[in-house]
Design a protein around this motif. Structure first.
Motif, mmCIF file in Angstrom:
data_model
loop_
_atom_site.group_PDB
_atom_site.id
_atom_site.type_symbol
_atom_site.label_atom_id
_atom_site.label_comp_id
_atom_site.label_asym_id
_atom_site.label_seq_id
_atom_site.Cartn_x
_atom_site.Cartn_y
_atom_site.Cartn_z
ATOM 1 N N SER A 143 51.445 26.063 35.867
ATOM 2 C CA SER A 143 51.394 26.687 37.192
ATOM 3 C C SER A 143 51.036 25.666 38.270
ATOM 4 N N GLN A 144 50.173 24.714 37.948
ATOM 5 C CA GLN A 144 49.828 23.668 38.913
ATOM 6 C C GLN A 144 51.028 22.763 39.177
ATOM 7 N N ILE A 145 51.765 22.446 38.126
ATOM 8 C CA ILE A 145 52.961 21.613 38.299
ATOM 9 C C ILE A 145 53.980 22.329 39.183
ATOM 10 N N GLU A 146 54.088 23.650 39.023
ATOM 11 C CA GLU A 146 55.013 24.422 39.857
ATOM 12 C C GLU A 146 54.610 24.355 41.332
ATOM 13 N N LEU A 147 53.324 24.324 41.611
ATOM 14 C CA LEU A 147 52.865 24.195 42.995
ATOM 15 C C LEU A 147 53.263 22.837 43.565
ATOM 16 N N PHE A 148 53.040 21.795 42.800
ATOM 17 C CA PHE A 148 53.478 20.462 43.231
ATOM 18 C C PHE A 148 54.990 20.464 43.465
ATOM 19 N N ASP A 149 55.710 21.069 42.544
ATOM 20 C CA ASP A 149 57.168 21.113 42.626
ATOM 21 C C ASP A 149 57.627 21.722 43.946
ATOM 22 N N ASP A 150 57.049 22.855 44.285
ATOM 23 C CA ASP A 150 57.435 23.559 45.501
ATOM 24 C C ASP A 150 57.187 22.715 46.746
ATOM 25 N N VAL A 151 56.031 22.100 46.831
ATOM 26 C CA VAL A 151 55.680 21.292 48.009
ATOM 27 C C VAL A 151 56.570 20.051 48.097
ATOM 28 N N ILE A 152 56.746 19.355 46.981
ATOM 29 C CA ILE A 152 57.530 18.116 46.987
ATOM 30 C C ILE A 152 58.990 18.401 47.332
ATOM 31 N N VAL A 153 59.529 19.502 46.814
ATOM 32 C CA VAL A 153 60.923 19.846 47.131
ATOM 33 C C VAL A 153 61.098 20.044 48.620
ATOM 34 N N ARG A 154 60.188 20.806 49.245
ATOM 35 C CA ARG A 154 60.327 21.082 50.676
ATOM 36 C C ARG A 154 60.099 19.837 51.523
ATOM 37 N N LEU A 155 59.213 18.986 51.071
ATOM 38 C CA LEU A 155 58.966 17.747 51.813
ATOM 39 C C LEU A 155 60.164 16.803 51.733
ATOM 40 N N SER A 156 60.682 16.623 50.517
ATOM 41 C CA SER A 156 61.709 15.603 50.308
ATOM 42 C C SER A 156 63.070 16.009 50.850
#
Length: 366
Positions: A43-56
């Motif tokens: 679940s923590q990795i999914e949070l990172f995933d969401d933020v990084i996708v929107r940033l990049s």
């Protein structure tokens, strides 16, 4: 502070930050992830995933490439951003992911190979391991560089269809022919196809290698099956005229098929078996006879597959050969396994090659 709280705080800052600030934030979030990547929960990795996708998604190429290079080797890298970077139209961004990421499954890689550039396929061809569904696409759609790269990749695995297509591409391409011929997993019958169509200098180099020599010894065809046919070892003592006439009439009446051929073989009727195979395969009788008297059963396997025969019929045919060479339990099992791997397309190609060579030899003699 928990990772989720940090990410939420950073995301809030991103929404009000400048472009430079967003780049810096992306790097900080990535640093935070990489520092403890192996310890984060799903679940923590999914949070990172969401933020990084929107940033990049709004970042320039250089920043996305940097991100790809940092995430590519990470076993637990967020899957959504990995897939996004792998599918990036900019090959400099996609390349590190396509080459290194373990987060890409075969279905994703095959889809990228089907839809993206030759450079994307070239990167995929260089992965540590490449599955059959992926190599099928690479061989079918890739250019000469892609074909060469995947053929040279010891971690690449090919389906029967993929290997057939790859060998077909070796015709007229000396470098690819040598590369494919040197693969340790190439089926012996396909190795012989390469030998039969390759130029003399390529053939000599392949035969000179230890691995190639072992393949030839295993198949009992040092000069290749085609060379054995050209030499011919039949003593010409048999007269098939009467039997051949009977078989042709039987075939014209629709009374000659696999069941009749099997019955001839099971009864040990060598002449009838040879004549029936000749008629069913459309191959000259003299050629079929020469194939029967060789040291190995491989040529008969090719004839049988071209005619669409079942293994029980083929097994009976092999036992009619003079001396029944290769019909020990181990020999028959080896033949059965080879037959299972032999595709109809390959058998027909080899058969056509034999027929052309036979016609050329006859024309030269005349």
């Amino acid at each position: 502070m928990p990772a989720a709280s940090i990410i939420e705080e950073l995301e809030d800052a991103i929404s009000r930050g400048t472009s430079g600030r967003r780049v810096e934030t992306l790097r900080r979030v990535t640093d935070l992830f990489l520092r403890d990547a192996e310890r984060f929960t799903e679940s923590q990795i999914e949070l990172f995933d969401d933020v990084i996708v929107r940033l990049s998604s709004v970042m320039e190429k250089a920043v996305r490439r940097e991100l790809a290079e940092r995430l590519a080797p990470v076993m637990s890298a967020p899957k959504t951003i990995i897939r996004s970077l792998a599918q990036d139209d900019e090959i400099d961004v996609a390349r590190p992911i396509l080459l290194l990421s373990s987060q890409l499954d075969d279905a994703t890689l095959a889809e990228i190979a089907r839809t993206k550039s030759q450079e994307h396929m070239l990167a995929i061809a260089g992965r540590k391991s490449v599955g059959e569904t992926v190599t099928d696409v690479l061989v079918e759609r890739g250019d000469s560089r892609v074909a060469m790269s995947v053929a040279a990749n010891e971690g690449a695995r090919f389906s029967d269809r993929g290997y057939d297509a790859l060998v077909e591409r070796t015709k007229g391409d000396d470098l690819l022919a040598e590369c494919v011929g040197l693969r340790k997993d190439i089926p012996p019958y396909l190795f012989r196809v390469i030998l039969s169509t390759a130029k003399e200098n390529v053939r000599k180099r392949l035969v000179a290698t230890t691995s190639a020599r072992e393949k030839l010894q295993l198949s009992g065809a040092l000069g290749g099956v085609a060379d054995r046919i050209a030499i011919g070892v039949s003593d010409g003592a048999r007269d098939y005229t009467a039997i051949q006439r009977t078989i042709v009439v039987q075939h014209s009446r629709g009374a000659l098929g696999e069941s009749e051929l099997k019955a001839f073989a099971e009864a040990g009727k060598f002449d009838e078996t040879v004549c029936s195979l000749s008629v069913l395969c459309g191959v000259p009788l003299e050629m079929v006879e020469r194939l029967f008297v060789g040291d190995r059963p491989d040529p008969i396997l090719i004839l049988a597959r071209a005619a669409g025969l079942s293994w029980p019929t083929l097994g009976a045919i092999l036992r009619t050969r003079p001396g029944s060479a290769g019909t020990s339990t181990a020999g028959m099992e080896e033949a059965r396994e080879s037959y299972a791997k032999l595709t109809t397309n390959t058998a027909l190609r080899v058969l056509r090659f034999w027929q052309v060579r036979e016609s050329s030899a006859a024309a030269a003699a005349g």
